[in-house]
Motif scaffolding. Sequence first.
Motif, PDB file in Angstrom:
ATOM      1  N   GLY B 250      20.594  -1.400  12.964  1.00 44.10           N
ATOM      2  CA  GLY B 250      20.000  -1.729  14.041  1.00 44.10           C
ATOM      3  C   GLY B 250      21.675  -1.016  15.300  1.00 44.10           C
ATOM      4  N   ALA B 251      22.100   0.233  14.380  1.00 48.00           N
ATOM      5  CA  ALA B 251      22.972   0.894  15.141  1.00 48.00           C
ATOM      6  C   ALA B 251      22.320   2.355  16.424  1.00 48.00           C
ATOM      7  CB  ALA B 251      23.382   1.830  13.543  1.00 48.00           C
ATOM      8  N   PRO B 252      23.536   2.370  16.768  1.00 50.73           N
ATOM      9  CA  PRO B 252      25.770   2.405  16.644  1.00 50.73           C
ATOM     10  C   PRO B 252      24.871   0.754  17.700  1.00 50.73           C
ATOM     11  CG  PRO B 252      24.569   3.664  18.304  1.00 50.73           C
ATOM     12  CD  PRO B 252      23.190   3.569  18.002  1.00 50.73           C
ATOM     13  N   ALA B 253      26.425  -0.378  17.149  1.00 52.70           N
ATOM     14  CA  ALA B 253      27.018  -1.237  17.489  1.00 52.70           C
ATOM     15  C   ALA B 253      25.611  -2.081  18.049  1.00 52.70           C
ATOM     16  CB  ALA B 253      28.306  -0.957  19.208  1.00 52.70           C
ATOM     17  N   GLY B 254      24.286  -1.825  17.089  1.00 51.67           N
ATOM     18  CA  GLY B 254      23.250  -3.111  17.355  1.00 51.67           C
ATOM     19  C   GLY B 254      22.372  -3.062  18.535  1.00 51.67           C
ATOM     20  N   SER B 255      22.772  -1.394  18.909  1.00 52.57           N
ATOM     21  CA  SER B 255      21.460  -1.730  20.292  1.00 52.57           C
ATOM     22  C   SER B 255      21.004  -0.743  19.883  1.00 52.57           C
ATOM     23  CB  SER B 255      23.094   0.051  21.381  1.00 52.57           C
ATOM     24  OG  SER B 255      22.248   1.001  20.522  1.00 52.57           O
ATOM     25  N   THR B 256      19.900  -0.916  18.606  1.00 53.97           N
ATOM     26  CA  THR B 256      18.610  -0.505  18.275  1.00 53.97           C
ATOM     27  C   THR B 256      18.033  -2.041  17.767  1.00 53.97           C
ATOM     28  OG1 THR B 256      19.146   0.880  16.497  1.00 53.97           O
ATOM     29  CG2 THR B 256      18.083   2.124  18.823  1.00 53.97           C
ATOM     30  N   LEU B 257      19.083  -2.863  17.508  1.00 58.09           N
ATOM     31  CA  LEU B 257      18.611  -3.783  16.966  1.00 58.09           C
ATOM     32  C   LEU B 257      17.284  -4.854  17.746  1.00 58.09           C
ATOM     33  CD1 LEU B 257      19.159  -5.738  14.054  1.00 58.09           C
ATOM     34  CD2 LEU B 257      20.476  -7.439  15.678  1.00 58.09           C
ATOM     35  N   VAL B 258      15.390  -4.131  17.537  1.00 59.61           N
ATOM     36  CA  VAL B 258      15.080  -4.945  18.154  1.00 59.61           C
ATOM     37  C   VAL B 258      14.581  -6.525  17.324  1.00 59.61           C
ATOM     38  CG1 VAL B 258      14.344  -3.185  19.942  1.00 59.61           C
ATOM     39  CG2 VAL B 258      13.365  -3.640  17.172  1.00 59.61           C
ATOM     40  N   LEU B 259      13.874  -6.885  17.902  1.00 58.47           N
ATOM     41  CA  LEU B 259      13.202  -8.869  17.511  1.00 58.47           C
ATOM     42  C   LEU B 259      12.885  -8.511  15.783  1.00 58.47           C
ATOM     43  CD1 LEU B 259      11.838 -10.184  20.298  1.00 58.47           C
ATOM     44  CD2 LEU B 259      13.949 -11.367  18.388  1.00 58.47           C
ATOM     45  N   SER B 260      12.198  -7.255  15.433  1.00 59.75           N
ATOM     46  CA  SER B 260      11.300  -7.123  14.389  1.00 59.75           C
ATOM     47  C   SER B 260      12.199  -7.091  13.502  1.00 59.75           C
ATOM     48  CB  SER B 260       9.891  -6.499  14.109  1.00 59.75           C
ATOM     49  OG  SER B 260      10.755  -5.151  15.008  1.00 59.75           O
ATOM     50  N   LEU B 261      13.521  -5.405  13.725  1.00 57.85           N
ATOM     51  CA  LEU B 261      14.002  -5.629  13.159  1.00 57.85           C
ATOM     52  C   LEU B 261      15.246  -6.733  12.700  1.00 57.85           C
ATOM     53  CD1 LEU B 261      15.577  -3.267  11.312  1.00 57.85           C
ATOM     54  CD2 LEU B 261      16.782  -2.420  13.155  1.00 57.85           C
ATOM     55  N   HIS B 262      15.696  -7.531  13.302  1.00 54.53           N
ATOM     56  CA  HIS B 262      16.817  -8.522  13.300  1.00 54.53           C
ATOM     57  C   HIS B 262      15.133  -9.629  12.267  1.00 54.53           C
ATOM     58  CE1 HIS B 262      19.537 -11.379  13.807  1.00 54.53           C
ATOM     59  NE2 HIS B 262      19.253 -11.946  14.404  1.00 54.53           N
TER      60      HIS B 262
END
Lengths: 459, 309
Positions: B250-262
Amino acid sequence: MTLRNVGFIALFIAAVAIVGVSQWRQLSQQPIDDPREEVIFWHFWGGRDRQVVEDVVRRFNETNKQYRVRAVAMPGNNLDVKLFLSISGGAPPDLINQDDPLIADWAERGALTPIEEIASPAEVAELREFLFPAAVRLTEYDQKLYGVCNGLDIRALYYNKTLLQSRGYEAPTSLEALNNIATEFTERNSEGRITRFGYVPDARRLWAWGIVFGGDFYDEDSQTPTADDERIVQALRWMGGASNRLGVTTSDIQAFRQGDQSLPGKPFPLLPISPDSPHGRYALIIDGQWRVRDIMESYESRTSQNLPVAEIGVCPLPPPQGGEQNAGWVNGNYFIVPRGARQSQGAWEFMKFWIGLDGHQHQAAKTCAAGGWIPVSQRVVDDEAFQNFLNEQPLFGEFVALAASENQHPIPMTPGAPYFNREIKQVGESAMLHREASAEKLLTETNDRIKHHLERLKK
Amino acid sequence: MVADLLKRLSTLAIFLTPWLAGFALFTAFPFVASFALSFCRYDMISSPEFVGAQHYTRLANELASGRAFGLAVFNTLYYAAILTPLSIGLAIVLAVMLNWKVRGQAIFRTLFFLPSVAPVVSVCILWLWLLDPRDGMVNYLLRYAWVGPFNWFTSPETFLTSGRFGSKDGLILMGLWGVGNWIVIYLAALGDIPHSLYEAAELDGAGPLRRFWHITLPGLSPVIFFNLIMGLIQSVQAFTQMYVVSEGVGAPAGSTLVLSLHLFLSAFQDLEMGYASAMAWVLFVLLMTATAGLFYSSRRLVHYRGAVR
């Protein structure tokens, strides 16, 4: 009989034939008259490393009278899920090779057999004495060895010796010297675009710099994370201050770093990309021992084309005043024996053969030399086969020396280590992206989250 | 008569059994099991241990703090809320243009459809190159418009909040490239709109824009509605592209951490299957609610051409 029926029958016969031939091929590879016990070994190696693994297995099978190893190459993705399902289903493999920081997590969940349950106390004592301190730390949880490290991955500072010497610089031995080189060799072209960074910290390297600054991410005694350690705060502050020191924006750094390592086809950024210049995009960069192979290949390719080449050197990460010498973050590959493995004794014999214990150091030295891997013991390093390899690849020697250092530390061995790892990388990114951010505040918040997560796991 | 019916039913059962067995085993059972597991602590090795609504409480806390699940919800909503309408708009415009009777129409249609059949991972690698901040073609072209350069996949910024494109915007751009599937659906729907309506409007003096607004759009509205729901579901479930461009974290700094990835990281890295199951159920409820809301609003907005409703 209609044409359609004939088609169906033909398809059925073809399917049976394909399945039959593949089964026959599989069976024909298993010697049915071999009386030895079979040890099932899962690994994820591919490419040329896989050939090295297969060669180790072949040599073991040729010499061991009691056990025979069958290596099964598995895709690395979700290997852990497959392992857990095999344990739950009561049919785990006898041995697995892994490289993620998962030992404590898995051990805590009862998925692993401690080496103390497989080997005698004398053997365990000998193993501990045999291994480098970093190799012990990589597999030790709750004062037990839950795995056997079979290769270390060490990070060091690669430097362009030719470039540095052209302006009277040598390899940095202190953080101050590194800062000077970073500023001196950061260059822009006539359009103002940055063409080279002397050195710029990578957000993912907070683990390494935190340790080099003398910090400790985890307090073993109280079993609590200490990512807000003052030394780690200093390291993060230094990382986040890179843009100010170099007179660039954080955006410049992010743009320059994009794809340094992630994109296929992108070369090691210290290596030249143009035929005219022997220098790469950095004067200094941190990376692992596997880059030695890239450097040698680039050197041979360019000399064969009569292109200019630069001499590359390797040195330890330079510490600040009061920091740790020969320090850094280490990871590596390790063997684990799943709970419920049928042939744990056979697995133990194979592990000893691979790492060089019990008089097998020459075999281990051959393996490490063939794979370009760092041995886990000085006894293997001292073997003639590995010394010959070091003579051919002198850059590798610096990594081997670092492997023996007391100051090489892995990610803390605690349940929840993958979360810990992600959070530390993320705080590094945040500091590098927002230069106004307070390192202390970022790390305090991060540490609180990690602490909370670890406590939740303990419950 | 009865014997014949029984024979037909038994034949039906024989043909349906493989599918029903697969459905029961691989869809229905995991569906129910995940609900039960969302109230348990479970790591795939130990037996599930009942913890009540602990995971749901944690999700609520994280939502309030904007961390972890809260961050993933924000990222997902941003991605879905922008990508879905943009995809629909772009696909309609392109479909209308590809419906023009021009020389090489089939070639143009093929060209616009092709990206949607490319494997997602290959598309991601391609876009990582195109959106490279220094050497990428997109920033190179934007220079001529005196815009940028933008740190597409290395910056957590968003265009809506900072006016500068960042990682989520890069993902949206990637998503827009794959609207070929939707174009095909719109093209089929365009062919279904009676030509007589356009002729009548033309006789009444309606220009192209008026015809588009009053005939084409209402004619397409059932398909737009279908694509809206499918697009929403697809963008909320998007995973592969985020995994590839963010190196799986989900880098950089969690900005691409979407629900499915989380959800994936919680389940398969942190081994918190119970928490991940709770998240999956919240995701399911959110999607169901959004879909129900859309169905409700569709009564007034979707034109079914005289169909009895």
